[in-house]
Write a protein that holds these residues in place. Structure first.
Motif, PDB file in Angstrom:
ATOM      1  N   ASN A 163      -3.769   6.145   2.872  1.00 35.74           N
ATOM      2  CA  ASN A 163      -4.376   6.451   4.164  1.00 35.74           C
ATOM      3  C   ASN A 163      -4.215   5.276   5.129  1.00 35.74           C
ATOM      4  O   ASN A 163      -4.071   5.466   6.341  1.00 35.74           O
ATOM      5  N   GLU A 164      -4.227   4.061   4.600  1.00 37.70           N
ATOM      6  CA  GLU A 164      -4.068   2.868   5.421  1.00 37.70           C
ATOM      7  C   GLU A 164      -2.732   2.899   6.161  1.00 37.70           C
ATOM      8  O   GLU A 164      -2.662   2.608   7.363  1.00 37.70           O
ATOM      9  N   ALA A 165      -1.659   3.273   5.452  1.00 39.55           N
ATOM     10  CA  ALA A 165      -0.338   3.340   6.074  1.00 39.55           C
ATOM     11  C   ALA A 165      -0.290   4.425   7.142  1.00 39.55           C
ATOM     12  O   ALA A 165       0.318   4.245   8.204  1.00 39.55           O
ATOM     13  N   ALA A 166      -0.938   5.561   6.888  1.00 37.12           N
ATOM     14  CA  ALA A 166      -0.950   6.659   7.851  1.00 37.12           C
ATOM     15  C   ALA A 166      -1.729   6.287   9.106  1.00 37.12           C
ATOM     16  O   ALA A 166      -1.295   6.569  10.229  1.00 37.12           O
ATOM     17  N   VAL A 167      -2.884   5.667   8.920  1.00 36.42           N
ATOM     18  CA  VAL A 167      -3.711   5.275  10.065  1.00 36.42           C
ATOM     19  C   VAL A 167      -2.989   4.245  10.924  1.00 36.42           C
ATOM     20  O   VAL A 167      -3.031   4.301  12.157  1.00 36.42           O
ATOM     21  N   HIS A 201       1.411  12.286   0.391  1.00 35.32           N
ATOM     22  CA  HIS A 201       0.652  12.581   1.591  1.00 35.32           C
ATOM     23  C   HIS A 201       1.668  12.752   2.719  1.00 35.32           C
ATOM     24  O   HIS A 201       2.763  12.215   2.686  1.00 35.32           O
ATOM     25  N   TYR A 202       1.303  13.502   3.734  1.00 39.06           N
ATOM     26  CA  TYR A 202       2.279  13.831   4.761  1.00 39.06           C
ATOM     27  C   TYR A 202       1.700  13.740   6.164  1.00 39.06           C
ATOM     28  O   TYR A 202       0.523  13.985   6.389  1.00 39.06           O
ATOM     29  N   ALA A 219       5.989   1.956  -3.146  1.00 40.90           N
ATOM     30  CA  ALA A 219       5.617   0.664  -3.726  1.00 40.90           C
ATOM     31  C   ALA A 219       5.324  -0.382  -2.663  1.00 40.90           C
ATOM     32  O   ALA A 219       4.532  -1.308  -2.892  1.00 40.90           O
ATOM     33  N   THR A 220       5.963  -0.255  -1.492  1.00 42.44           N
ATOM     34  CA  THR A 220       5.777  -1.247  -0.424  1.00 42.44           C
ATOM     35  C   THR A 220       4.808  -0.761   0.654  1.00 42.44           C
ATOM     36  O   THR A 220       4.703  -1.386   1.713  1.00 42.44           O
ATOM     37  N   ASN A 221       4.127   0.352   0.398  1.00 45.97           N
ATOM     38  CA  ASN A 221       3.183   0.942   1.356  1.00 45.97           C
ATOM     39  C   ASN A 221       3.861   1.261   2.685  1.00 45.97           C
ATOM     40  O   ASN A 221       3.300   1.090   3.765  1.00 45.97           O
ATOM     41  N   SER A 222       5.112   1.743   2.572  1.00 45.24           N
ATOM     42  CA  SER A 222       5.885   2.143   3.735  1.00 45.24           C
ATOM     43  C   SER A 222       5.938   3.666   3.813  1.00 45.24           C
ATOM     44  O   SER A 222       5.547   4.374   2.887  1.00 45.24           O
TER      45      SER A 222
END
Length: 381
Positions: A44-48, A4-5, A347-350
């Protein structure tokens, strides 16, 4: 894995325009792959969360960005470009961190000149373990010399504003009296009583209204036996704390694990709480061996844990370096480094910035040099 970008302005490409080419001409000339001109996010959580952190600056608040890295960040060439572009959109919360590089026996950034008197001890995050505890910036200077001082002169004066400065210092019973001067004329004296009033704290606040051309810190008089003056750097921001504050925390020659050696991070970062942390290392982990550092996954995990403990809502962006060439060979370990850090960011949702492929990938650095965009060491742009 699904990619995702988030589309962002590429400060590196934008800076190329200063060579005379247009944006399109620059990316065509260098073979920049704009399909990688995105920040990748795994969920999506990381992007938001990232969008929310950035938008604080648009909604009347302040967004604080830490950018850790090696020589390309200490020079502040890249970060000055990035900071300027971002502040056009998000607003300007102030100039950010100043450091007395001369006292630490290292080179200045492009934004300031530094000088010092007396004898100083210093520590930098590429020298592990550090001789003295490292401050938030990854460098520390300390002295027992009663004649000691340092001066930081900014190349472009900070414009007239109401400023809030944080003098990150060691404040204890052995901290000597000193004075802090702005523009050589406005001086703040920190005597024994004022130091004792702040004992155990991590910085001294200074409020100033006007243009800032220089700052100076000077030991006053004598001091107790064993007196030591220790400085971790000076943060400068606008008093209203609105907009984007971009902190360039580079230390030349430092490696990926250097952030983990900052002993004062847990003390200092809550005083200047980061919303976004960019971890921009790798060159010094692979350059001399041309082998992938097998400890990188552990460093990623520990770095994420460290910053999430400071701010659970922080967004962390990992990066890859550009192609490198040393001792007659291309450093092909960069290919594997890119893959591993990309995977660990997921893996770390970064978040992840794939500069390796964006800049053209393997065997591109010599071409960048031929076109005048990389230095003759085939390492630095």
């Amino acid at each position: 894995m699904m990619k995702h970008y988030i589309l962002v302005a590429c400060s590196v490409i934008s800076s190329l325009i200063s060579f005379g080419q247009t944006y399109d001409e620059s990316i065509k000339l260098l073979g920049v792959d704009t399909s990688f001109a995105y920040i990748q996010f795994p969920t999506n959580e990381a992007a938001v969360l990232f969008q929310k952190n950035m938008n604080k600056a648009l909604n009347g608040g302040r967004t604080v960005v830490y950018h850790y890295g090696a020589s390309h960040i200490q020079s502040e060439i890249v970060t000055t470009q990035a900071s300027g572009l971002l502040k056009k959109k998000y607003g300007n919360a102030g100039p950010g961190f100043l450091f007395p590089f001369s006292a630490a026996n290292t080179y200045n950034s492009i934004n300031s000149k530094t000088s010092h008197t007396g004898e100083w001890t210093y520590a930098k995050s590429f020298q592990l373990p550090p001789k003295i505890p490292l401050g938030i910036r990854g460098m520390t200077v300390s002295t027992k010399d009663t004649t000691a001082s340092f001066t930081i002169t900014v190349n472009t004066p900070f414009p007239t504003e109401k400023y809030y400065l944080q003098l990150f210092m060691e404040l204890n019973a052995l901290t000597p009296e000193f004075q802090f001067c702005i523009n050589e004329t406005q001086c703040y004296v920190f005597n024994r009583d004022s130091i004792l009033n702040h004992m155990g704290e991590h910085f001294l606040p200074v409020y100033f209204e006007g243009e800032i051309r220089s700052v100076e810190l000077e030991w006053l008089g004598g001091g107790e036996e064993g007196a030591t003056l220790t400085c971790y750097g000076i943060n400068v921001e606008h008093e209203n704390k609105s907009g984007l504050l971009y902190e360039s925390f580079g230390v030349g020659a430092s490696a990926f694990q250097s952030v983990l050696s900052i002993g004062k991070l847990e003390d200092h970062a809550p005083q200047l709480l980061p919303d976004v942390v960019i971890i921009d290392f790798g060159t010094n982990n692979i350059l001399y061996t041309n082998k992938m550092d097998d400890n990188i996954p552990r460093y990623v995990n520990e770095t994420v844990a460290k910053f999430k403990a400071i701010n659970p809502h922080v967004s962390i962006i990992f990066t890859s370096m550009q192609d490198l060439y040393k001792n007659g060979r291309y450093i092909d370990a960069g290919i594997r480094f890119n893959e591993v850090v990309d995977s660990m960011a997921h893996a770390t949702n970064s978040l992840y910035w794939n500069f390796y492929d964006l800049s053209g990938g393997f065997k591109k650095i010599k071409f960048w040099n031929e076109q005048g965009y990389a230095q003759k060491d085939f390492i630095h742009l």
